[in-house]
Design a protein around this motif. Structure first.
Motif, mmCIF file in Angstrom:
data_model
loop_
_atom_site.group_PDB
_atom_site.id
_atom_site.type_symbol
_atom_site.label_atom_id
_atom_site.label_comp_id
_atom_site.label_asym_id
_atom_site.label_seq_id
_atom_site.Cartn_x
_atom_site.Cartn_y
_atom_site.Cartn_z
ATOM 1 N N TRP A 154 0.835 -1.183 0.000
ATOM 2 C CA TRP A 154 0.000 0.000 0.000
ATOM 3 C C TRP A 154 0.879 1.246 0.000
ATOM 4 O O TRP A 154 2.042 1.215 0.415
ATOM 5 C CB TRP A 154 -0.931 0.020 1.207
ATOM 6 C CG TRP A 154 -0.243 -0.116 2.528
ATOM 7 C CD1 TRP A 154 0.174 -1.277 3.118
ATOM 8 C CD2 TRP A 154 0.134 0.934 3.422
ATOM 9 N NE1 TRP A 154 0.774 -1.020 4.318
ATOM 10 C CE2 TRP A 154 0.767 0.328 4.550
ATOM 11 C CE3 TRP A 154 -0.018 2.319 3.409
ATOM 12 C CZ2 TRP A 154 1.250 1.065 5.610
ATOM 13 C CZ3 TRP A 154 0.462 3.061 4.477
ATOM 14 C CH2 TRP A 154 1.083 2.435 5.563
ATOM 15 N N ARG A 155 0.315 2.340 -0.515
ATOM 16 C CA ARG A 155 1.012 3.634 -0.575
ATOM 17 C C ARG A 155 0.126 4.727 -0.004
ATOM 18 O O ARG A 155 -1.103 4.632 -0.044
ATOM 19 C CB ARG A 155 1.336 4.024 -2.016
ATOM 20 C CG ARG A 155 2.334 3.168 -2.721
ATOM 21 C CD ARG A 155 2.411 3.571 -4.194
ATOM 22 N NE ARG A 155 2.741 4.986 -4.342
ATOM 23 C CZ ARG A 155 2.209 5.779 -5.273
ATOM 24 N NH1 ARG A 155 1.295 5.309 -6.110
ATOM 25 N NH2 ARG A 155 2.562 7.040 -5.361
ATOM 26 N N VAL A 156 0.781 5.800 0.465
ATOM 27 C CA VAL A 156 0.085 6.990 0.925
ATOM 28 C C VAL A 156 0.464 8.152 0.014
ATOM 29 O O VAL A 156 1.646 8.445 -0.167
ATOM 30 C CB VAL A 156 0.452 7.335 2.382
ATOM 31 C CG1 VAL A 156 -0.231 8.630 2.806
ATOM 32 C CG2 VAL A 156 0.061 6.195 3.313
ATOM 33 N N ILE A 157 -0.541 8.804 -0.556
ATOM 34 C CA ILE A 157 -0.347 10.033 -1.323
ATOM 35 C C ILE A 157 -0.978 11.159 -0.507
ATOM 36 O O ILE A 157 -2.199 11.215 -0.353
ATOM 37 C CB ILE A 157 -1.003 9.943 -2.715
ATOM 38 C CG1 ILE A 157 -0.452 8.743 -3.491
ATOM 39 C CG2 ILE A 157 -0.779 11.243 -3.498
ATOM 40 C CD1 ILE A 157 -1.173 8.478 -4.807
ATOM 41 N N TRP A 158 -0.165 12.030 0.056
ATOM 42 C CA TRP A 158 -0.666 13.068 0.935
ATOM 43 C C TRP A 158 -1.354 14.180 0.153
ATOM 44 O O TRP A 158 -0.867 14.619 -0.896
ATOM 45 C CB TRP A 158 0.471 13.647 1.779
ATOM 46 C CG TRP A 158 0.977 12.677 2.802
ATOM 47 C CD1 TRP A 158 2.066 11.858 2.698
ATOM 48 C CD2 TRP A 158 0.386 12.402 4.072
ATOM 49 N NE1 TRP A 158 2.189 11.079 3.817
ATOM 50 C CE2 TRP A 158 1.174 11.392 4.689
ATOM 51 C CE3 TRP A 158 -0.725 12.901 4.748
ATOM 52 C CZ2 TRP A 158 0.883 10.891 5.944
ATOM 53 C CZ3 TRP A 158 -1.012 12.396 6.008
ATOM 54 C CH2 TRP A 158 -0.218 11.412 6.593
ATOM 55 N N THR A 159 -2.486 14.630 0.675
ATOM 56 C CA THR A 159 -3.266 15.702 0.036
ATOM 57 C C THR A 159 -3.502 16.856 1.011
ATOM 58 O O THR A 159 -4.418 17.652 0.826
ATOM 59 C CB THR A 159 -4.622 15.153 -0.449
ATOM 60 O OG1 THR A 159 -5.327 14.569 0.656
ATOM 61 C CG2 THR A 159 -4.437 14.113 -1.541
ATOM 62 N N ASP A 160 -2.655 16.955 2.038
ATOM 63 C CA ASP A 160 -2.853 17.962 3.085
ATOM 64 C C ASP A 160 -2.110 19.263 2.811
ATOM 65 O O ASP A 160 -1.981 20.109 3.693
ATOM 66 C CB ASP A 160 -2.436 17.406 4.448
ATOM 67 C CG ASP A 160 -0.989 16.923 4.461
ATOM 68 O OD1 ASP A 160 -0.299 17.019 3.419
ATOM 69 O OD2 ASP A 160 -0.536 16.434 5.520
ATOM 70 N N GLY A 161 -1.621 19.422 1.577
ATOM 71 C CA GLY A 161 -0.957 20.662 1.201
ATOM 72 C C GLY A 161 0.552 20.645 1.311
ATOM 73 O O GLY A 161 1.221 21.606 0.902
ATOM 74 N N ARG A 162 1.131 19.578 1.837
ATOM 75 C CA ARG A 162 2.590 19.505 1.950
ATOM 76 C C ARG A 162 3.238 19.439 0.571
ATOM 77 O O ARG A 162 2.617 19.035 -0.420
ATOM 78 C CB ARG A 162 3.011 18.305 2.790
ATOM 79 C CG ARG A 162 2.769 16.962 2.122
ATOM 80 C CD ARG A 162 3.169 15.811 3.026
ATOM 81 N NE ARG A 162 2.303 15.708 4.191
ATOM 82 C CZ ARG A 162 2.554 14.911 5.236
ATOM 83 N NH1 ARG A 162 3.656 14.167 5.240
ATOM 84 N NH2 ARG A 162 1.710 14.858 6.254
ATOM 85 N N GLN A 163 4.491 19.827 0.499
ATOM 86 C CA GLN A 163 5.264 19.784 -0.732
ATOM 87 C C GLN A 163 6.224 18.591 -0.697
ATOM 88 O O GLN A 163 6.560 18.069 0.375
ATOM 89 C CB GLN A 163 6.051 21.081 -0.911
ATOM 90 C CG GLN A 163 5.176 22.325 -0.951
ATOM 91 C CD GLN A 163 4.190 22.307 -2.103
ATOM 92 O OE1 GLN A 163 4.577 22.108 -3.253
ATOM 93 N NE2 GLN A 163 2.912 22.505 -1.804
#
Length: 291
Positions: A154-163
């Protein structure tokens, strides 16, 4: 036994195993319970939901449409001029140093230096450029999770605004996390319109291969993924490779059409097991080179 005959025998065995495990209906092969485009040849597309790529997804053209034994689906290692990658001198040297069991530089399985048969992490993007099967996408307010059938990863793609990490060779999300390269990289994403989600990743461990044909990457690897919800039942995925150490320009490695399955669709196990690798080496790989 010749190298070509050994490779052909192995490929036949792999295809036969998957053909037996899948269920036949007419002339098509399927996973139990899966629905493919050939089941709905006259369907009228229904509107896609906005900002939604969640669900269980299966390659739309058939259960093995995401399997690419000879290299990435869009650019296989088959000797055709159109599929020659734009290597830098360092990239070509790294490619020729790898010893895959498929593609134009294939060797016997007993002398491969592919890290994956020993059940080392295949990492991203190899999991989708080699054996992209059923997946589940889960959306939360903070991230997008992608669950893969192959090796239950599994992978995590962050969408919380981080770069993305500014230094891909010493990557970190920041304190308190120390810098460390990762098999699966660091990923962030955002919606670019109502139906298109774009993710970018860097900070990779350069010991993995990009695909099954031994295409290399460096610690400067940058990957762009696009998920385009074309209608209610379909998702188009493209993956672009950008690695200035290994390639003179970015290149598209994958363009795959996926079909939505029922929420209750069961994702089967497909694990790399060292005990099975040992048995394969003993019974097939080693005898193929006279061991």
């Amino acid at each position: 036994m010749s190298k070509l005959l050994v490779a052909s025998t192995i490929l036949f065995v792999v295809v036969l195993v998957f053909a037996v495990s899948a269920r036949a209906q007419g002339d098509e092969m399927r996973l139990p319970g899966a629905v493919y485009d050939f089941d709905n040849k006259d369907e009228q597309p229904k509107p896609a939901p906005k900002h939604d790529i969640s669900g269980v997804w299966e390659p739309a053209a058939g259960y093995n449409d995401g399997v690419a034994a000879t290299g990435s689906k869009a650019m296989p290692s088959d000797g055709k001029p159109d599929h020659e990658l734009p290597y830098t001198p360092e990239g070509r040297k790294a490619f020729l140093a790898n010893k895959p069991t498929f593609g134009v530089t294939q060797v016997e399985a007993a002398i491969t230096n592919d890290p994956m048969p020993a059940c080392n992490p295949q990492g991203f993007p190899r999991i989708v450029l080699h054996n992209f099967r059923t997946s589940r996408i889960v959306q939360t307010p903070e991230n997008v999770l992608v669950l893969y059938e192959f090796n239950k990863k599994w992978r995590v793609i962050w969408t919380d605004g981080r770069q993305l990490p500014k230094d891909p060779q010493n990557p970190t999300w920041g304190p308190p996390d120390p810098p460390e390269s990762r098999w699966w990289g660091y990923s962030m994403g955002k919606w670019v319109d109502d139906y298109t989600f774009v993710a970018e990743s860097n900070g990779f461990d350069d010991r993995t291969w990009l695909d099954n044909a031994g295409r290399p990457h460096s610690d400067l690897l940058h990957i762009i993924e696009q998920y385009r919800r074309t209608d209610r039942d379909h998702l188009e995925i493209t993956i672009t490779i950008d690695d200035p150490k290994m390639y003179t320009k970015p290149w598209e490695a994958l363009r795959l059409r996926e079909r939505l399955q029922k929420p209750s669709f069961d994702i089967h196990e497909m694990e790399c097991a060292p005990m099975e690798t040992d048995a394969y080496n003993k019974d097939i790989a080693d005898p193929g080179v006279g061991k």
